[in-house]
Structures are given as structure tokens and as C-alpha cells.
Design a protein around this motif. Structure first.
Motif, PDB file in Angstrom:
ATOM      1  N   THR A  40       0.819  -1.217   0.000  1.00 61.37           N
ATOM      2  CA  THR A  40       0.000   0.000   0.000  1.00 61.37           C
ATOM      3  C   THR A  40       0.850   1.263   0.000  1.00 61.37           C
ATOM      4  O   THR A  40       0.330   2.360  -0.188  1.00 61.37           O
ATOM      5  N   ALA A  49      -1.599  -5.110  -4.650  1.00 63.50           N
ATOM      6  CA  ALA A  49      -2.508  -5.040  -3.504  1.00 63.50           C
ATOM      7  C   ALA A  49      -3.957  -5.081  -3.987  1.00 63.50           C
ATOM      8  O   ALA A  49      -4.788  -5.795  -3.411  1.00 63.50           O
ATOM      9  N   PHE A  71      -8.282  -5.232   2.163  1.00 72.90           N
ATOM     10  CA  PHE A  71      -7.830  -5.589   0.818  1.00 72.90           C
ATOM     11  C   PHE A  71      -8.975  -6.043  -0.086  1.00 72.90           C
ATOM     12  O   PHE A  71      -8.741  -6.511  -1.195  1.00 72.90           O
TER      13      PHE A  71
END
Length: 166
Positions: free
Chosen positions: A92, A101, A135
Motif C-alpha cells: 500500500t 494489492a 484488501f
């Protein structure tokens, strides 16, 4: 459909490992033992020695089902598994890693755990639920066993639910 187990335990032949072994008799699994891997701790400057993090993460990206397997230690996962999740922060931080990600979105996540309790620790489960939310992974279910009380019928049902997804 590919199912990947990310495993860590201070006892590599303990109850959580036995749970995975039983599950593997019902479904094809690839297993990564984090305790046999080198994962550098997360650093704010994102400067890391060569380690296994990217290799493991590529395996995650190639998989449909992610099964995180750890005994419950003090309401949480093992230290190597926590270090792995901490390191995911790098995905991130760095612009060039953000697509990786985002590629976690909609992957299916599962938990396997053992403990001295009759049911999964809510704090332990919440750790995974919140990571999945962050996520955008789809948290599907958990399989918990109390120490040496492995229920083969529950393992079979868990395996059937995995098989039904593919």
C-alpha cells in the motif's frame, strides 16, 4: 481453482499442521510454511534485504482460495504470520506495488486454527476479517479445532465448501 495454505506454527507437527494434513486428504492444496521462509520486518523506508516475501505474494496472486493457518497464541497469530501481514503494508506504500494489492480484491480467504478453547477466538478471527475488508478479499469461513479434538466431519464439510467454489 487453486487453494494455497499460508501456514505458521511453533510446532510444525502440531495440531494446526494435523488439521492441514487432514484437509489435504480431501482437497488439493499447496502449502507454504512461513517458518521456513525469510520475511524481513516491515520498514517505513521500504528498504529490504532479499527475502521470500515477493515469491510468496506471487503464489498468493496465482491462487483463488487463500487459507491462513495458525494456532491461536495469546489471541493472535504466530509472530511469523504477523510479520508477513505487517510486510503487506509495503503493497500500500509503493506506487508500483499498489496494483498487486488491488489484485487481492475478491480472492476468497479462509482461516484454519487450533487453540485450547472450544471455539475460535473472536479477536483472532477479527484480525483476519479486518485484513480481508481492507484488501477487499472475501472472507468465507473458518475451521477451528480444540487442541487434539480434530473433527473429521467438520474438515470434510470445510473441504466440500472449498470444492464447491471451483
Amino acid at each position: 481453482m487453486k487453494s494455497l495454505v499460508i501456514f505458521s506454527s511453533a510446532n510444525p507437527k502440531g495440531n494446526t499442521a494435523k488439521l492441514i494434513e487432514h484437509l489435504a486428504t480431501n482437497i488439493d492444496l499447496e502449502i507454504i510454511n512461513l517458518d521456513q521462509c525469510k520475511i524481513s520486518p516491515y520498514r517505513y523506508d521500504n528498504q529490504y534485504e532479499a527475502d521470500d516475501f515477493y515469491r510468496i505474494f506471487e503464489k498468493i496472486l496465482e491462487s483463488d482460495n487463500l487459507i491462513f493457518a495458525s494456532p491461536t497464541y495469546w489471541y493472535s497469530v504466530t509472530a511469523p504470520m504477523k510479520a508477513f501481514f505487517d510486510r503487506m503494508t509495503e503493497l500500500t506504500d509503493k506506487v508500483e506495488l499498489k496494483p498487486k494489492a488491488r489484485a487481492l480484491a475478491y480472492k476468497r480467504a479462509f482461516i484454519l486454527t487450533t487453540s485450547g478453547r472450544n471455539q475460535i477466538c473472536p479477536i483472532f478471527e477479527t484480525f483476519f476479517v479486518e485484513i480481508c475488508k481492507y484488501f477487499k478479499m472475501e472472507y468465507r469461513s473458518s475451521l477451528h479445532a480444540k487442541q487434539d479434538e480434530i473433527n473429521l466431519q467438520e474438515i470434510s464439510q470445510f473441504a466440500s465448501s472449498l470444492k464447491s467454489l471451483g
